[in-house]
Design an enzyme around this catalytic site. Sequence first.
Site, PDB file in Angstrom:
ATOM      1  CB  SER A 160      -0.953  -0.052   1.187  1.00 21.36           C
ATOM      2  OG  SER A 160      -1.976   0.898   1.066  1.00 21.36           O
ATOM      3  CD  GLU A 255      -5.942  -3.329  -4.505  1.00 21.93           C
ATOM      4  OE1 GLU A 255      -5.444  -2.453  -3.770  1.00 21.93           O
ATOM      5  OE2 GLU A 255      -5.475  -4.454  -4.620  1.00 21.93           O
ATOM      6  CG  HIS A 285      -5.692  -2.136  -0.199  1.00 25.62           C
ATOM      7  ND1 HIS A 285      -4.884  -1.702  -1.228  1.00 25.62           N
ATOM      8  CD2 HIS A 285      -5.172  -1.578   0.930  1.00 25.62           C
ATOM      9  CE1 HIS A 285      -3.935  -0.932  -0.757  1.00 25.62           C
ATOM     10  NE2 HIS A 285      -4.075  -0.844   0.558  1.00 25.62           N
TER      11      HIS A 285
END
Length: 315
Positions: A160, A255, A285
């Site tokens: 991320s 996502e 995600h």
Amino acid sequence: MLDVLKTTDIKAKTEVITISDAERAREEALRQRFSDFWASATTDLRTTYEAFISASPLVNNVTVEAAHQEAVQGWWVRPEQASSAQAILYIHGGGYVLGSSQAYRGFVSQIVSRTGVPAFILEYPLAPEASLPTAPNTALAAWDWLVAQGFRKIAVVGDSAGGGLSLVTLTQLGKGNSDVKPVAGVVFSPWVDLTFSGASMVDQSVVDPLIGYDYLKDCAQKYVGSFSASDPLASPLLGDLQKLPPLLIQVGTDERLLDDSRQFANRAAQSGVPVQLEIWEGMHHVFQLDVEHIESARTALDRAAQFLLAAFNRG
């Protein structure tokens, strides 16, 4: 006369990985668990996120040890036996405002167990208390510290926002003077564009069960500080990618950051970087965190480990 292929026509090597009906059912059950967890949360967001990430189990065949140096802090996750020359620098996610190296020990142990390579999970200052360029500078300091410890084959891995910071770090190392260069980068659902140019950010057909556009906008504003969102320190998508090492990017179809991965993979390929993009059907995600619940997470980590081991063997 032969036609010359324009660099803009070059696309990353992409594999779309489908899932079975049984796996889809497991994914739906997991999403209900997410909903129940967040709906029942009673603590502040940072504490709740710590509990969420810490649910990824710590494997049995590793040791963990805190590292507290003046410029570098974090946690080591080490296998029972390892080469003294190889290491993974892991940079955690959390939108630059959440997360800690301690919470990620279980997840990173899954990578360490599969590769047999020790990993250092970096603790970097979070926003809004710290903004750019603090986190990139901290990551470079961690790299220099690992090199000073004698590591000569180092890969950078992140998820991320930590995936974006991993790519910022790799880009900076490619331009730097260090005699030790990264052997590879692996990023899970990386956030690479804080200008929000990816269509999936606002595409109503994308159902992201974990993060939303408004949340990401708030995180970006807190993180960039006085910098522009288009600065490569904030958005590695907009940087010079020519000297990146081989990359593996894994992302789910469900996502907001799907197009971040697509765009970065294609820009890297256009810059001559060996890059593999895996798009996992129906996955959320950073689905790799959920090794206890879905087969896709375990398989994706197996594939990431294979990629890393090949890179360490080449390096």
